[in-house]
Design an enzyme around this catalytic site. Sequence first.
Site, mmCIF file in Angstrom:
data_model
loop_
_atom_site.group_PDB
_atom_site.id
_atom_site.type_symbol
_atom_site.label_atom_id
_atom_site.label_comp_id
_atom_site.label_asym_id
_atom_site.label_seq_id
_atom_site.Cartn_x
_atom_site.Cartn_y
_atom_site.Cartn_z
ATOM 1 N N GLY A 86 -1.659 -1.134 -0.364
ATOM 2 C CA GLY A 86 -0.278 -1.411 0.038
ATOM 3 C C GLY A 86 -0.028 -0.960 1.461
ATOM 4 O O GLY A 86 -0.966 -0.640 2.190
ATOM 5 N N ASN A 87 1.232 -0.935 1.857
ATOM 6 C CA ASN A 87 1.572 -0.461 3.201
ATOM 7 C C ASN A 87 2.896 0.294 3.164
ATOM 8 O O ASN A 87 3.547 0.369 2.126
ATOM 9 C CB ASN A 87 1.609 -1.632 4.197
ATOM 10 C CG ASN A 87 2.655 -2.663 3.818
ATOM 11 O OD1 ASN A 87 3.839 -2.377 3.833
ATOM 12 N ND2 ASN A 87 2.207 -3.855 3.431
ATOM 13 N N ARG A 88 3.281 0.852 4.300
ATOM 14 C CA ARG A 88 4.409 1.785 4.327
ATOM 15 C C ARG A 88 5.769 1.138 4.560
ATOM 16 O O ARG A 88 6.758 1.834 4.796
ATOM 17 C CB ARG A 88 4.165 2.846 5.413
ATOM 18 C CG ARG A 88 3.101 3.861 5.014
ATOM 19 C CD ARG A 88 2.650 4.666 6.214
ATOM 20 N NE ARG A 88 3.768 5.205 6.951
ATOM 21 C CZ ARG A 88 3.694 5.607 8.225
ATOM 22 N NH1 ARG A 88 2.550 5.528 8.871
ATOM 23 N NH2 ARG A 88 4.757 6.100 8.830
#
Length: 411
Positions: free
Chosen positions: A209-211
Amino acid sequence: MSQPKIVLGVGGGIAAYKACEVLRGLTESGHDVRVVPTEAALRFVGAATFEALSGHPVHTGVFTEVPDVQHVRVGKEADLVLVVPATADLLARAAHGLADDLLTNTLLTARCPVAFFPAMHTEMWEHPATRDNVALLRARGAVVTEPDSGRLTGVDTGKGRLADSREIVDLARLLLARPDALPRELEGVRVVVSAGGTREALDPVRYLGNRSSGKQGYALARVAAQRGADVTLVAAHTVALPEPAGAEVVHVSSAEQLGKAVSAAAVDADVVVMAAAVADFRPESRAEHKIKKTDDAPDPAITLTRNADILAGLVADRRPGQIIVGFAAETGDAHGSVLDHARAKLRRKGSDLLVVNAVGEGMAFEVEDNTGWLLSADGLEQRIPLGAKAQLAATLWDAVTDLLGRSRDRQ
Ligand code: CTP
């Protein structure tokens, strides 16, 4: 600098208790708030609560502090008037210029932005009398936001819920920073916004995933809805955020799901804004069972495969006149500055507009404020000053409105 003065008008509906949350949110973010309830509002929430939370005395009528001409002073001194909740009765009294209590006097004397946040039963919101009152107030320049849909008082559900208090505080901050931020310029315009970060599954419990927090995409959807647009928000993973009142929200997880949902909604959209942080790669295969560590086998390697570029697909399939907007988070490096990379990306992607955020060191991800540049395919480069994400949203919708006007002129 003196603190901006906010008047928080409170109407007599069950949602009056939520005005306390709004009051709290505003005072905690450093605003000076004076509460002016109607008599009916005090049947739901006591004056002592408003006085304690605001630090100011609370009156409903025009016959207190008479030598001070309070019925005129409160409105004239305000930098912003919010009405939370705006009941059908209060909207009617405001639309017709009645002045039978301190709140309606304040509404007549205020020369600052005035925003009504309605809450009532669906039937009352949809009644032609209320529709006309809302149209009249909007035509005179007041902001009347769309109510939320969902559970109402009792067992019924429908349109008429008060917008979430965090959304009200956000819009209040936006109007203080930019009093003209919410014109009804997008009435009849169909808008799709993607937001949040995608998750690419490795196995049933793990993902890449990412932030991305999703806050910028949600702010875009919120401001567009309050400018009158018909908004579909395709939301991947975000921090806990209130759904923007008046928008249709489609929840997705992976890049593939996001691509499908955006493409479906884009078919009859006038504007598509890709604010989502879409994973460029996904694991080549998704394990059916949870991946285990074993001592007698080598550690697993993850092989990645490329996801489709959704933005490029939208640009390739675009209808004449449809406006496509991309977002880019960039860092400067040995090959060029943030702006150099952004100019190259705009050319490569072929979108009409590209919003560029400089990232790194606490900028853009997971923070409240945002800054960057707005680049357009026809060469405009506008610096977006540091401000709330709703402010960046307002700047972007200004540019989109401008492009829509130009494309209409050409047709
Ligand atoms: N985007 C997209 N589909 C992808 C990746 C990105 O639609 N598979 C969109 C994003 O929503 C954003 C824009 O493309 O609007 C730019 O995203 P970014 O990740 O900066 O672009 P990339 O082409 O992936 O460039 P880079 O190689 O710099 O990551």
